[in-house]
Design an enzyme around this catalytic site. Structure first.
Site, PDB file in Angstrom:
ATOM      1  CG  LEU A  53      12.833   4.223  -4.484  1.00  0.00           C
ATOM      2  CD1 LEU A  53      11.432   3.726  -4.809  1.00  0.00           C
ATOM      3  CD2 LEU A  53      12.861   5.737  -4.363  1.00  0.00           C
ATOM      4  CE1 TYR A 103      16.439   5.618   8.307  1.00  0.00           C
ATOM      5  CE2 TYR A 103      15.436   7.611   9.214  1.00  0.00           C
ATOM      6  CZ  TYR A 103      15.547   6.673   8.191  1.00  0.00           C
ATOM      7  OH  TYR A 103      14.770   6.803   7.062  1.00  0.00           O
ATOM      8  CE  LYS A 107      17.200   6.830   4.795  1.00  0.00           C
ATOM      9  NZ  LYS A 107      17.017   6.282   3.431  1.00  0.00           N
ATOM     10  CG  ASN A 132       6.893  11.282   9.834  1.00  0.00           C
ATOM     11  OD1 ASN A 132       7.578  10.358  10.238  1.00  0.00           O
ATOM     12  ND2 ASN A 132       6.895  12.483  10.408  1.00  0.00           N
ATOM     13  N   PRO A 281     -45.669  -1.787  -5.204  1.00  0.00           N
ATOM     14  CG  PRO A 281     -45.649  -3.417  -6.888  1.00  0.00           C
ATOM     15  CD  PRO A 281     -45.145  -3.144  -5.505  1.00  0.00           C
ATOM     16  N   GLY A 282     -48.435   0.296  -6.041  1.00  0.00           N
ATOM     17  CA  GLY A 282     -49.670   0.893  -5.541  1.00  0.00           C
ATOM     18  C   GLY A 282     -49.501   1.765  -4.319  1.00  0.00           C
TER      19      GLY A 282
END
Length: 369
Positions: A53, A103, A107, A132, A281-282
């Site tokens: 890689l 580049y 490659k 990408n 409550p209530g």
């Protein structure tokens, strides 16, 4: 199996190593640019598979492209030949290898080395021309525009879009890992001379920016992205990985009064909205009915009674609910209903409605149960 991973500190390397460990591969030789070449020599004696890689994609000068993508690959292959190691080699190349730029040429040179290595040694090689890539642990202003957009938008920083209609081909890191594991097992996806990741996504640059901006806005408007769309789902996961570590949480609006409070949690146009209701409550809440809107109540704390009465009927139906026994109660249309806290602690209810509240069309009619 002993697996050599070059470029182990990179975006793909970190993700791959984590997934290899998840799958039970524990003998992983990690090599990166900070290691001495003597360590690579030791690893090439022993390894059973190579994920190559390592590479250069943003050097300070163009000469470094060839150094990182050709010269290092040559060193790696020479060491494997030196020790007669015929471990399969997987190389991550780029779709840029088709282009005539520094580049791309570097490659392509690395690819040619690997193919020649195959012809010379009859060793299995897998060359992946990747589009990408995006996903967690990628670097902004380095790996991909997705990383840059996610990083900047999460921090209210500007992004630059010179060509909003430019078409991008994107590939998600998890899809890459799945394919790489297939290759490790000898079952790569092959197209002509190259191996490919079968799942890719296309999107325009401007659309990508707007989608990622919507992820940030979702904290304010409480919307949930459309997870049925595969690319949206993957981008949203990527965006969350770029949140600043002091901004994982965000506040919700609490509509408070003497009875307790009511807070919307999330809203979706397709699946309605989820809210949290707390009653003292209530206290009795509700006493209304709907034509079409329907709900589900789930009490997670306290003791309560949910009462129903069909419109034009005198019969009252009661359901006792408790946080001690999680039970969903459907709220059918045409029944006025209420929920009463009959306990001594706060009654906490998670409420789902099939549609988001629209003040212009509330579909809510107040009638005592």
């Amino acid at each position: 199996m002993k697996i050599l991973v070059t470029g182990s500190n990179g975006f793909v390397g970190k993700n791959l190593i984590a997934e290899l460990k998840n799958k039970g591969y524990n003998e992983i030789f990690e090599f990166n640019r900070n290691n001495n070449i003597s360590l690579l020599e030791e690893y090439t004696k022993q390894c059973d598979f190579v994920f190559h890689l390592a590479g250069e994609n943003r050097p300070k000068n163009d000469n470094e492209f060839m150094e990182g993508n050709f010269v290092f690959t040559s060193q790696l292959l020479e060491l494997l030949k030196k020790y007669g190691n015929k471990a399969p080699v997987l190389l991550t190349s780029s779709i840029q290898a088709e282009k005539d730029n520094p580049y791309g040429r570097s490659k392509k040179a690395g690819e040619d080395l690997l193919f020649n290595y195959y012809y010379e040694t009859d060793t299995k090689v897998y060359v992946y021309r990747l589009p990408n890539l995006f996903g967690k642990w990628s670097k902004p202003n380095y790996n991909t525009v997705v990383a840059t957009f996610c990083h900047n938008i999460a921090r209210d920083l500007d992004i630059q879009i010179n060509q909003p209609d430019a078409e991008l081909s994107l590939c998600y890191i998890d899809d890459v890992l799945e394919e790489f594991l297939n290759a490790l097992e000898g079952n790569p996806t092959v197209h002509e001379d190259f191996c490919v990741v079968p799942v890719t996504h296309n999107i325009k640059l401007g659309e990508l920016a707007e989608l990622i901006k919507s992820f940030k806005e979702s904290r304010t408007n409480l919307s949930i992205p459309n997870m049925e769309d595969a690319l949206t789902k993957k981008l949203y996961s990527t965006y969350l990985s770029f949140l600043p570590e002091d901004q994982f949480s965000y506040d919700l609006k609490m509509n408070c009064d003497h009875r307790g409070y009511f807070t919307e949690f999330m809203r979706t146009p397709e699946r309605g909205q989820v809210s949290v209701n707390v009653s003292k409550p209530g206290i009795t809440k509700g006493n209304h009915w709907h034509h079409t809107k329907n709900e589900k109540f789930l009490v997670v704390n306290g003791e309560g009674v949910i009462r129903f009465r069909k419109i034009a009927s005198d019969e009252i139906i009661e359901y006792r609910v408790s946080g001690k026994k999680l039970q969903v109660v459907d709220i059918p249309t045409g029944y006025t209903h209420s929920i009463v806290n009959v306990g001594e602690t706060d009654l906490v209810t998670v409420m789902w409605a099939n549609e988001c509240f629209d003040p212009d069309k509330p579909d809510t009619y107040f009638v005592e149960v």
